[in-house]
Motif scaffolding. Structure first.
Motif, mmCIF file in Angstrom:
data_model
loop_
_atom_site.group_PDB
_atom_site.id
_atom_site.type_symbol
_atom_site.label_atom_id
_atom_site.label_comp_id
_atom_site.label_asym_id
_atom_site.label_seq_id
_atom_site.Cartn_x
_atom_site.Cartn_y
_atom_site.Cartn_z
ATOM 1 N N GLN A 124 0.841 -1.204 0.000
ATOM 2 C CA GLN A 124 0.000 0.000 0.000
ATOM 3 C C GLN A 124 0.876 1.253 0.000
ATOM 4 O OE1 GLN A 124 -3.720 0.188 0.182
ATOM 5 N NE2 GLN A 124 -3.208 -1.743 -0.790
ATOM 6 N N TYR A 133 -3.746 9.433 3.587
ATOM 7 C CA TYR A 133 -4.850 9.027 2.719
ATOM 8 C C TYR A 133 -4.988 7.516 2.569
ATOM 9 C CZ TYR A 133 -5.171 13.903 1.289
ATOM 10 O OH TYR A 133 -5.334 15.258 1.281
ATOM 11 N N ILE A 134 -3.881 6.796 2.778
ATOM 12 C CA ILE A 134 -3.903 5.364 2.480
ATOM 13 C C ILE A 134 -3.693 4.498 3.730
ATOM 14 C CG2 ILE A 134 -2.919 3.548 1.018
ATOM 15 C CD1 ILE A 134 -4.226 5.906 -0.519
ATOM 16 N N PRO A 161 -6.032 5.505 7.443
ATOM 17 C CA PRO A 161 -7.458 5.139 7.414
ATOM 18 C C PRO A 161 -7.666 3.625 7.514
ATOM 19 C CG PRO A 161 -6.990 6.755 5.711
ATOM 20 C CD PRO A 161 -5.665 6.339 6.296
ATOM 21 N N GLN A 162 -6.805 2.859 6.869
ATOM 22 C CA GLN A 162 -6.938 1.402 6.942
ATOM 23 C C GLN A 162 -6.522 0.870 8.310
ATOM 24 O OE1 GLN A 162 -5.608 -0.887 3.414
ATOM 25 N NE2 GLN A 162 -5.133 1.083 2.498
ATOM 26 N N ALA A 192 -16.801 -1.361 8.972
ATOM 27 C CA ALA A 192 -16.538 -2.617 8.252
ATOM 28 C C ALA A 192 -17.268 -2.642 6.920
ATOM 29 C CB ALA A 192 -16.955 -3.804 9.117
#
Lengths: 246, 213
Positions: free
Chosen positions: B115, B132-133, B136-137, B212
């Motif tokens: 990622q 941004y990547i 958040p995950q 989720a």
């Protein structure tokens, strides 16, 4: 022709392993270069140095006019012009297909929204993914993800796209769709460097072939000539193994 | 039992309020500090990593009560005057932030290297890729263990009782001492804590389900 990527005496080590040995290589604008070779030969390492994902230990590596080995070089500036497509796609899992393509142009290039969307849609249509713009990566097949990844690279309007085994993780029936998109990229005049096991692509689409083994460039030639008459014994062995598989 | 509540309603309420106040402040700031030190620990600069490691090692491995006592007894003597409530809340914040830092770091590390490589190759800076990547995950993954930390935080705020922080537990001690109804008093206080922790657990689970999707 001007060189867009140039290696001058580049060495790369992983600890004691000498992964790239005194590489000298010039890639001109618009060339489509396939790199083939046995696994573990260092070809992935070679391509990953071209956008600074792997640092080099010595020598010079000049990409789009900037020396990657120079600490003052802003790597992000180079990467605006050098896209990459990965074996495992690496789409942003927390973003939809459309967002994947629009995100970097928005925050890196500061492209206005209307234009950004138009360009993104245009490329997504070209790769046949316009009907999936609201899907998340996990909802797509490997081939679909890879086509989105190529659209994501194209949307940055790059001079070069690096492909690191783009079809190696795909089901056989998906491979052709991705290769078709890659042929399109080649037609756009974008410089391509492709690490691949797809000998058909290497032979028919690329106009230059590099055979890489044990950290060395063993052959650097016209693809047709290479496949018909490999110069080195190592390449002959490699090809015979691959061809006997077919 | 009812009589203990009605006779000491004011004291219970003050304690309840102070527990809410301490928990809220500590929750907000331990989350900010925790995420900050987690980011410092995964970032490339070695200096930042070392600082984060030291910070986490200190506050995670000393008992909460000792940390609070440092802020209650030592800090006021040499640096700045702190009330029991302030000392307790600061101690609780730092203590919890170390655990949150470790939780968030684990979350960030669980996001595959691909990622980050995808984002960086796409031209994003390290900070943009994080924002941004990766984060958040990671935050999505971290919600359930974070819920645990928050519930622990509310219960741990009872440490204020040791430093005259006027929280629920402190009031309980006073009431138990004056009424001799020790068992009943602590049962009542337990119920007060449930009023805080049950909705908090429920909310975190709700958040987990919502994200989720």
């Amino acid at each position: 022709m001007t060189a867009i990527i140039e290696f001058k005496h580049v060495d790369k080590y992983y600890g004691k392993l000498h992964a790239l040995k005194d590489i000298n290589l010039k890639i001109d604008e618009g060339q489509v270069v396939s790199i083939i070779g046995p696994s573990g030969s260092g070809k992935s390492t070679l391509i990953r140095t071209m956008n600074g994902l792997e640092p080099i230990n010595s020598g010079q590596l000049i990409v789009t006019g900037h020396d990657l080995a120079d600490k003052k070089t802003d790597i992000n500036k180079i990467r605006k012009n050098v896209g990459m497509v990965f074996q495992h796609f690496n789409l942003y899992n927390n973003h939809t297909v459309l967002e994947n393509v629009m995100l970097a142009p928005k925050i890196v290039l500061k492209r206005p929204d209307d234009e950004n969307r138009k360009i993104a849609m245009q490329y997504l249509e070209r790769v046949g993914m316009a009907d999936k713009i609201n899907s998340y990566p996990r909802q797509l097949s490997g081939g679909q993800q890879q086509r989105v990844a190529i659209a994501r690279s194209l949307a940055m309007d790059p001079k070069v796209i690096l492909f690191d085994e783009p079809t190696s993780a795909l089901d056989p029936e998906m491979i052709e769709d991705v290769l078709e998109v890659m042929r399109y990229v080649a037609e756009q005049g974008i410089t391509m460097v492709v690490v691949t096991h797809e000998m058909g692509f290497a032979r028919k689409v690329s106009n230059r072939l590099i055979f890489f083994d044990q950290g060395h460039i063993l052959e650097d030639r016209d693809p047709g000539e290479f496949f018909d008459h490999p110069n080195t014994e190592r390449a002959r062995q490699f090809l015979s193994k691959i061809i006997s598989k077919d | 039992m009812w009589q203990i509540i009605t006779n000491n309603w004011g004291a219970f309420l003050t304690g309840f309020w102070n527990t809410i106040l301490c928990s809220t402040i500590a929750l907000v700031f331990s989350l900010i500090l925790g995420v900050f030190f987690a980011l410092l620990e995964v970032a490339p600069p070695k200096f930042g990593r070392v600082i984060a490691k030291i910070y986490i090692a200190i506050f995670r491995n000393i008992p909460l009560l000792v940390i609070v006592m440092i802020f209650y007894l030592i800090v006021p003597r040499y640096i700045v005057k702190l009330s029991g409530f302030q000392a307790g809340t600061i101690g609780l914040t730092l203590y919890t932030s170390a655990f949150i830092a470790e939780t968030v770091r684990a979350g960030i590390n669980s996001i595959g290297e691909g990622q980050m490589e995808g984002a960086r190759s796409n031209g994003m800076t390290y900070v943009q890729a994080m924002r941004y990547i990766i984060l958040p995950q990671a935050m999505k993954i971290v919600i359930p263990p974070l819920g645990n930390q928050f519930v622990n935080l509310v219960k741990n705020s009872s440490v204020l009782a040791f430093v005259a922080g006027f929280d629920l537990m402190y009031q309980a001690q006073l009431i138990a001492f004056s009424t001799f109804q020790t068992i009943d008093t602590y049962i009542i206080v337990g119920l007060f804590y449930l009023i805080l922790t049950l909705p908090l657990s429920y909310y975190m689970r709700h958040l987990e389900k919502k994200l989720a999707k």
